[in-house]
Design a protein around this motif. Structure first.
Motif, PDB file in Angstrom:
ATOM      1  N   GLN A   1       0.874  -1.167   0.000  1.00 40.21           N
ATOM      2  CA  GLN A   1       0.000   0.000   0.000  1.00 40.21           C
ATOM      3  C   GLN A   1       0.917   1.224   0.000  1.00 40.21           C
ATOM      4  OE1 GLN A   1      -3.372  -0.233  -0.086  1.00 40.21           O
ATOM      5  NE2 GLN A   1      -3.103  -2.441  -0.177  1.00 40.21           N
TER       6      GLN A   1
ATOM      7  N   THR B   1      -2.436   0.443  -4.503  1.00 39.33           N
ATOM      8  CA  THR B   1      -1.948  -0.882  -4.128  1.00 39.33           C
ATOM      9  C   THR B   1      -1.054  -1.389  -5.245  1.00 39.33           C
ATOM     10  OG1 THR B   1      -3.964  -1.340  -2.890  1.00 39.33           O
ATOM     11  CG2 THR B   1      -2.624  -3.235  -3.518  1.00 39.33           C
TER      12      THR B   1
ATOM     13  N   ASN C   1       2.581   3.117   2.722  1.00 39.36           N
ATOM     14  CA  ASN C   1       1.375   3.177   3.540  1.00 39.36           C
ATOM     15  C   ASN C   1       1.134   1.868   4.264  1.00 39.36           C
ATOM     16  OD1 ASN C   1      -0.689   4.787   4.522  1.00 39.36           O
ATOM     17  ND2 ASN C   1      -2.151   4.174   2.944  1.00 39.36           N
ATOM     18  N   SER C   2       2.007   0.888   4.036  1.00 40.93           N
ATOM     19  CA  SER C   2       1.980  -0.372   4.767  1.00 40.93           C
ATOM     20  C   SER C   2       3.425  -0.750   5.083  1.00 40.93           C
ATOM     21  CB  SER C   2       1.289  -1.475   3.956  1.00 40.93           C
ATOM     22  OG  SER C   2       1.998  -1.724   2.761  1.00 40.93           O
TER      23      SER C   2
ATOM     24  N   VAL D   1       5.814   2.338   7.839  1.00 43.39           N
ATOM     25  CA  VAL D   1       4.666   3.133   7.410  1.00 43.39           C
ATOM     26  C   VAL D   1       5.053   4.619   7.489  1.00 43.39           C
ATOM     27  CG1 VAL D   1       2.288   3.781   7.941  1.00 43.39           C
ATOM     28  CG2 VAL D   1       3.009   1.409   8.156  1.00 43.39           C
TER      29      VAL D   1
END
Length: 114
Positions: A58, A67, A87-88, A95
């Motif tokens: 992400q 994604t 984002n992940s 993150v």
């Protein structure tokens, strides 16, 4: 007497006209007025992102979440200065960590995320 007054008036008039000319700006220097009133063009960069991890990632491209599937190549066209952020969490990226800040020189590049 008239000659003396005429000469004095001529000298005073010449000096009054010459003084402002000394302090005047040179004519060869141009003022870039268009820089202040022109439109700014935001340049965009085309680049590719490739996920070289075993799991999907992400990411945030600017404010847009995306994604990235493993092994897949994603084509992007983004403005210069766009930040690409994880984002992940992955073993190599926490993150919120910065993956890329787009610059003009990266046009056509492929960025492999591991």
């Amino acid at each position: 007497m008239k000659r003396h007054n005429l000469l004095t008036v001529a000298v005073v008039a010449t000096s009054l006209l010459a003084v402002p000319a000394i302090y005047a700006a040179p004519a060869s220097i141009s003022s870039p007025v268009h820089a202040m009133f022109g439109k700014t063009k935001t340049s965009t960069v085309k680049l590719n992102l490739r996920n070289d991890t075993a799991t999907s990632l992400q990411i945030l491209v600017g404010d847009k979440p995306m994604t990235l599937e493993p092994g897949k190549l994603v084509n992007l066209e983004v403005p210069v200065g766009t930040r690409i952020v994880a984002n992940s969490a992955t073993p190599n990226h926490a993150v919120g960590s910065l993956i890329e800040e787009v610059i003009k020189d990266h046009s056509g590049a492929t960025i492999a995320i591991r």
